[in-house]
Design a protein around this motif. Structure first.
Motif, PDB file in Angstrom:
ATOM      1  N   ASP A   1       0.856  -1.186   0.000  1.00 51.58           N
ATOM      2  CA  ASP A   1       0.000   0.000   0.000  1.00 51.58           C
ATOM      3  C   ASP A   1       0.896   1.241   0.000  1.00 51.58           C
ATOM      4  OD1 ASP A   1      -2.238  -1.631   0.006  1.00 51.58           O
ATOM      5  OD2 ASP A   1      -2.285  -1.754   2.187  1.00 51.58           O
ATOM      6  N   ASN A   2       0.770   2.096   1.021  1.00 52.52           N
ATOM      7  CA  ASN A   2       1.601   3.295   1.114  1.00 52.52           C
ATOM      8  C   ASN A   2       2.674   3.167   2.194  1.00 52.52           C
ATOM      9  OD1 ASN A   2       0.179   4.650  -0.919  1.00 52.52           O
ATOM     10  ND2 ASN A   2      -1.409   5.297   0.542  1.00 52.52           N
ATOM     11  N   LYS A   3       2.940   1.951   2.641  1.00 55.80           N
ATOM     12  CA  LYS A   3       3.877   1.732   3.734  1.00 55.80           C
ATOM     13  C   LYS A   3       5.093   0.958   3.236  1.00 55.80           C
ATOM     14  CE  LYS A   3       4.157  -0.141   8.431  1.00 55.80           C
ATOM     15  NZ  LYS A   3       3.423  -0.900   9.482  1.00 55.80           N
ATOM     16  N   ILE A   4       6.278   1.432   3.627  1.00 57.79           N
ATOM     17  CA  ILE A   4       7.523   0.761   3.276  1.00 57.79           C
ATOM     18  C   ILE A   4       8.165   0.221   4.545  1.00 57.79           C
ATOM     19  CG2 ILE A   4       9.829   1.027   2.292  1.00 57.79           C
ATOM     20  CD1 ILE A   4       8.746   3.225   0.519  1.00 57.79           C
ATOM     21  N   GLU A   5       8.488  -1.073   4.539  1.00 61.68           N
ATOM     22  CA  GLU A   5       9.117  -1.697   5.700  1.00 61.68           C
ATOM     23  C   GLU A   5      10.232  -2.625   5.239  1.00 61.68           C
ATOM     24  OE1 GLU A   5       5.953  -3.739   7.574  1.00 61.68           O
ATOM     25  OE2 GLU A   5       5.630  -5.140   5.911  1.00 61.68           O
ATOM     26  N   LYS A   6      11.088  -3.023   6.159  1.00 61.57           N
ATOM     27  CA  LYS A   6      12.180  -3.929   5.824  1.00 61.57           C
ATOM     28  C   LYS A   6      11.624  -5.305   5.453  1.00 61.57           C
ATOM     29  CE  LYS A   6      15.803  -1.753   8.624  1.00 61.57           C
ATOM     30  NZ  LYS A   6      16.791  -1.951   9.704  1.00 61.57           N
ATOM     31  N   GLY A   7      12.168  -5.883   4.388  1.00 59.43           N
ATOM     32  CA  GLY A   7      11.739  -7.220   3.971  1.00 59.43           C
ATOM     33  C   GLY A   7      12.558  -8.291   4.648  1.00 59.43           C
ATOM     34  N   ALA A   8      12.548  -8.287   5.982  1.00 60.58           N
ATOM     35  CA  ALA A   8      13.375  -9.213   6.749  1.00 60.58           C
ATOM     36  C   ALA A   8      12.926 -10.652   6.610  1.00 60.58           C
ATOM     37  CB  ALA A   8      13.371  -8.803   8.224  1.00 60.58           C
ATOM     38  N   ASP A   9      11.704 -10.880   6.105  1.00 62.36           N
ATOM     39  CA  ASP A   9      11.203 -12.233   5.944  1.00 62.36           C
ATOM     40  C   ASP A   9      11.723 -12.898   4.672  1.00 62.36           C
ATOM     41  OD1 ASP A   9       9.779 -10.388   4.441  1.00 62.36           O
ATOM     42  OD2 ASP A   9       7.980 -11.632   4.376  1.00 62.36           O
ATOM     43  N   HIS A  10      12.415 -12.139   3.829  1.00 61.61           N
ATOM     44  CA  HIS A  10      12.970 -12.706   2.597  1.00 61.61           C
ATOM     45  C   HIS A  10      14.386 -13.222   2.851  1.00 61.61           C
ATOM     46  CE1 HIS A  10      14.199 -13.108  -1.602  1.00 61.61           C
ATOM     47  NE2 HIS A  10      12.921 -13.007  -1.923  1.00 61.61           N
ATOM     48  N   ALA A  11      14.730 -14.334   2.194  1.00 60.55           N
ATOM     49  CA  ALA A  11      16.044 -14.949   2.413  1.00 60.55           C
ATOM     50  C   ALA A  11      17.190 -14.038   2.001  1.00 60.55           C
ATOM     51  CB  ALA A  11      16.120 -16.260   1.637  1.00 60.55           C
ATOM     52  N   ALA A  12      16.948 -13.145   1.032  1.00 55.75           N
ATOM     53  CA  ALA A  12      18.021 -12.264   0.550  1.00 55.75           C
ATOM     54  C   ALA A  12      18.354 -11.152   1.533  1.00 55.75           C
ATOM     55  CB  ALA A  12      17.628 -11.654  -0.792  1.00 55.75           C
ATOM     56  N   PHE A  13      17.502 -10.897   2.503  1.00 53.51           N
ATOM     57  CA  PHE A  13      17.723  -9.769   3.425  1.00 53.51           C
ATOM     58  C   PHE A  13      19.020  -9.949   4.205  1.00 53.51           C
ATOM     59  CE2 PHE A  13      17.362  -7.597   7.474  1.00 53.51           C
ATOM     60  CZ  PHE A  13      16.894  -6.345   7.108  1.00 53.51           C
ATOM     61  N   GLU A  14      19.172 -11.066   4.864  1.00 52.38           N
ATOM     62  CA  GLU A  14      20.363 -11.316   5.675  1.00 52.38           C
ATOM     63  C   GLU A  14      21.602 -11.463   4.787  1.00 52.38           C
ATOM     64  OE1 GLU A  14      22.667 -11.915   9.096  1.00 52.38           O
ATOM     65  OE2 GLU A  14      20.621 -11.190   8.861  1.00 52.38           O
ATOM     66  N   ILE A  15      21.436 -12.078   3.617  1.00 53.49           N
ATOM     67  CA  ILE A  15      22.561 -12.307   2.713  1.00 53.49           C
ATOM     68  C   ILE A  15      23.138 -10.988   2.213  1.00 53.49           C
ATOM     69  CG2 ILE A  15      23.183 -13.242   0.446  1.00 53.49           C
ATOM     70  CD1 ILE A  15      21.177 -15.501   1.004  1.00 53.49           C
ATOM     71  N   LEU A  16      22.280 -10.077   1.778  1.00 53.43           N
ATOM     72  CA  LEU A  16      22.754  -8.793   1.247  1.00 53.43           C
ATOM     73  C   LEU A  16      23.238  -7.859   2.337  1.00 53.43           C
ATOM     74  CD1 LEU A  16      20.093  -7.991  -1.503  1.00 53.43           C
ATOM     75  CD2 LEU A  16      22.391  -8.898  -1.817  1.00 53.43           C
ATOM     76  N   SER A  17      22.589  -7.890   3.493  1.00 57.56           N
ATOM     77  CA  SER A  17      22.919  -6.939   4.556  1.00 57.56           C
ATOM     78  C   SER A  17      24.182  -7.311   5.306  1.00 57.56           C
ATOM     79  CB  SER A  17      21.752  -6.827   5.541  1.00 57.56           C
ATOM     80  OG  SER A  17      20.593  -6.375   4.879  1.00 57.56           O
ATOM     81  N   ASN A  18      24.422  -8.615   5.481  1.00 55.41           N
ATOM     82  CA  ASN A  18      25.510  -9.027   6.360  1.00 55.41           C
ATOM     83  C   ASN A  18      26.539  -9.951   5.716  1.00 55.41           C
ATOM     84  OD1 ASN A  18      24.509  -7.615   8.696  1.00 55.41           O
ATOM     85  ND2 ASN A  18      22.917  -9.176   8.856  1.00 55.41           N
ATOM     86  N   SER A  19      26.093 -11.120   5.267  1.00 50.32           N
ATOM     87  CA  SER A  19      27.069 -12.116   4.831  1.00 50.32           C
ATOM     88  C   SER A  19      26.565 -12.899   3.631  1.00 50.32           C
ATOM     89  CB  SER A  19      27.382 -13.079   5.997  1.00 50.32           C
ATOM     90  OG  SER A  19      28.327 -14.043   5.607  1.00 50.32           O
ATOM     91  N   PRO A  20      27.066 -12.592   2.430  1.00 45.92           N
ATOM     92  CA  PRO A  20      26.632 -13.346   1.248  1.00 45.92           C
ATOM     93  C   PRO A  20      27.190 -14.760   1.202  1.00 45.92           C
ATOM     94  CG  PRO A  20      28.309 -11.750   0.660  1.00 45.92           C
ATOM     95  CD  PRO A  20      27.955 -11.483   2.087  1.00 45.92           C
ATOM     96  N   ASN A  21      28.341 -14.987   1.838  1.00 45.76           N
ATOM     97  CA  ASN A  21      28.937 -16.322   1.886  1.00 45.76           C
ATOM     98  C   ASN A  21      29.819 -16.431   3.125  1.00 45.76           C
ATOM     99  OD1 ASN A  21      31.755 -15.389   1.056  1.00 45.76           O
ATOM    100  ND2 ASN A  21      30.576 -14.785  -0.768  1.00 45.76           N
ATOM    101  N   PHE A  22      30.426 -17.599   3.310  1.00 43.32           N
ATOM    102  CA  PHE A  22      31.202 -17.844   4.522  1.00 43.32           C
ATOM    103  C   PHE A  22      32.444 -16.966   4.589  1.00 43.32           C
ATOM    104  CE2 PHE A  22      34.590 -20.093   6.776  1.00 43.32           C
ATOM    105  CZ  PHE A  22      33.988 -20.291   8.016  1.00 43.32           C
ATOM    106  N   TRP A  23      33.017 -16.612   3.435  1.00 39.36           N
ATOM    107  CA  TRP A  23      34.314 -15.953   3.412  1.00 39.36           C
ATOM    108  C   TRP A  23      34.224 -14.438   3.356  1.00 39.36           C
ATOM    109  CZ3 TRP A  23      37.860 -19.305   4.685  1.00 39.36           C
ATOM    110  CH2 TRP A  23      37.699 -20.638   4.330  1.00 39.36           C
ATOM    111  N   GLN A  24      33.091 -13.892   3.004  1.00 39.90           N
ATOM    112  CA  GLN A  24      32.998 -12.453   2.790  1.00 39.90           C
ATOM    113  C   GLN A  24      31.841 -11.830   3.556  1.00 39.90           C
ATOM    114  OE1 GLN A  24      32.689 -12.649  -1.595  1.00 39.90           O
ATOM    115  NE2 GLN A  24      34.545 -11.408  -1.693  1.00 39.90           N
ATOM    116  N   THR A  25      32.060 -10.593   3.978  1.00 34.26           N
ATOM    117  CA  THR A  25      30.957  -9.777   4.487  1.00 34.26           C
ATOM    118  C   THR A  25      30.289  -9.094   3.290  1.00 34.26           C
ATOM    119  OG1 THR A  25      32.347  -7.819   4.775  1.00 34.26           O
ATOM    120  CG2 THR A  25      32.203  -9.357   6.636  1.00 34.26           C
TER     121      THR A  25
END
Length: 409
Positions: free
Chosen positions: A69-93
């Motif tokens: 609707d007219n509200k924007i919130e973090k998509g923390a329920d999506h698997a890509a949220f944690e991957i993009l924000s913190n750690s895409p793989n074991f070796w890299q941030t």
């Protein structure tokens, strides 16, 4: 289901794929200098430009958001949220992954990241592949596959749906072209000047020349001359060797142009400025402060965000959005967004004036201003305020108020 099928289809061909990476290893000869990505990075201006652009992009907060609707919130329920924000793989941030990928783009012209998925097509991680070891190959029926290698050198075939591909400016369409390859002659001039300076100071700061005998010498005399000359050349490299004396029958003539006559420093300065222009980086950001002033550096920093960083941000956002989310997820409101607020923040005085006008004009409350400054909200500061001057202006313009009321009705 679709992603799962594509993922499984690419695996049987992995052992059959061969990688032809010679195109990326080729050296481009510019004058007497060999120009490659590795040799170009020896130029401080190239290294500084690549570092500034890569680190500036990597430090921006990157999140998955969802608009409903007219509200924007973090998509923390999506698997890509944690991957993009913190750690895409074991070796890299997330920072390391974006910095490394962007530096690959600025060097080789292309940055590749494989999207790892489980059998259900869900994202489980991101794995970066070296640009020099990755090519795009056309298979039968207009089907393309990315050919690359894993850490053990085993050939891999990855479908375009599972490869995040960031491209530099180029005319090939499906592939970007290396900025270093496009501007090999300019960089070759810089490498030649660097090499000249190294050789000049390695020889004790003395130009080269020709030593000739004033009279005809026999073979024994020539051998003695060569022995003496080798001793002289060795002494010239010693910092405390003092004056060099030549035998009376030897004449020395200087051949090369001295650095001051060849405009050595001016050439290096001009080349540094040209390299900054190639990467569209303000000169002061690579420590070239010759023409910078305190008054224009602030404005140049804003121009850097708008015209240097923003195009790369748009490239990244569009590529991530179309590769990480299905059409159903995009319709559900999921998208990726970089937060540029940190780079666009002004001085404390400028921010104070911005918050002041926002609060007194009534379109921002005090807690919202505190959040922008990374401070916790305080009870009682959520109320929107209007300055006394603005209230009096509304009272002295009843016609405007009346028209606004009619429009609202």
């Amino acid at each position: 289901m679709i992603f799962s099928q594509l993922h499984q289809q690419s695996r049987p061909e992995q052992r059959e794929m061969s990688i032809n990476s010679e195109e990326f290893y080729d050296y481009v000869t510019a004058g007497s200098a060999h120009v490659s990505v590795n040799s170009a990075m020896a130029l401080s201006a190239v290294y500084a430009c690549v570092y500034v652009l890569s680190s500036s992009l990597a430090q921006l907060p990157l999140h998955v958001l969802r608009k409903t609707d007219n509200k924007i919130e973090k998509g923390a329920d999506h698997a890509a949220f944690e991957i993009l924000s913190n750690s895409p793989n074991f070796w890299q941030t997330s920072y390391d992954w974006r910095e490394s990928t962007q530096s690959q783009v600025l060097g080789w012209g292309n940055g590749y990241t494989e999207i790892l998925r489980n059998r259900r097509g869900e994202i489980t991680g991101l794995e970066m592949h070296q640009s020099a070891l990755t090519t795009l190959e056309k298979r039968s029926s207009n089907r393309y596959l990315y050919a690359t290698q894993d850490e053990d050198g085993k050939a891999l075939a990855i479908s375009p749906e599972d490869m995040i591909h960031i491209k530099a400016l180029g005319s090939k369409g499906k592939l970007g072209e290396s900025p270093i390859r496009q501007h090999a002659k300019t960089l070759g001039l810089g490498l030649s000047a660097l090499d000249y300076g190294n050789k000049f100071f390695a020889s004790g700061g003395q130009p080269t020349g020709i030593a000739s005998a004033k009279s005809v010498a026999n073979s024994d005399a020539w051998e003695r001359l060569k022995t003496v000359w080798k001793q002289i050349k060795t002494a010239m490299k010693e910092p405390d060797s003092g004056a060099i004396l030549l035998p009376a029958d030897i004449d020395y003539k200087q051949l090369v142009v001295p650095p001051e006559e060849a405009q050595f420093l001016e050439t290096r300065k001009f080349n540094r400025s040209e390299i900054a222009g190639i990467y569209n980086v303000p000169a002061h950001m690579i420590n070239d402060l010759e023409k910078a002033t305190f008054s224009n550096i602030s404005e140049q920093a804003i121009q850097f965000v708008r015209h240097s960083i923003m195009p790369w941000v748009v490239k990244w956002e569009q590529e991530l959005n179309r590769k990480l989310f299905t059409s159903f997820e995009r319709k559900a409101g999921y998208y990726v967004k970089f937060n540029l607020a940190g780079l666009l923040r002004g001085t404390p005085k400028e921010r104070a004036e911005f918050y002041h006008f926002g609060i007194t004009d009534g379109w921002m409350n005090r807690n919202e201003a505190r959040i922008f400054e990374d401070m916790n909200p305080v009870n009682g500061l959520d109320e929107f305020l209007i300055s006394v001057n603005q209230s009096q202006k509304n009272e002295t313009n009843p016609t405007t108020n009346q028209n606004q009321g009619e429009n609202n009705d």
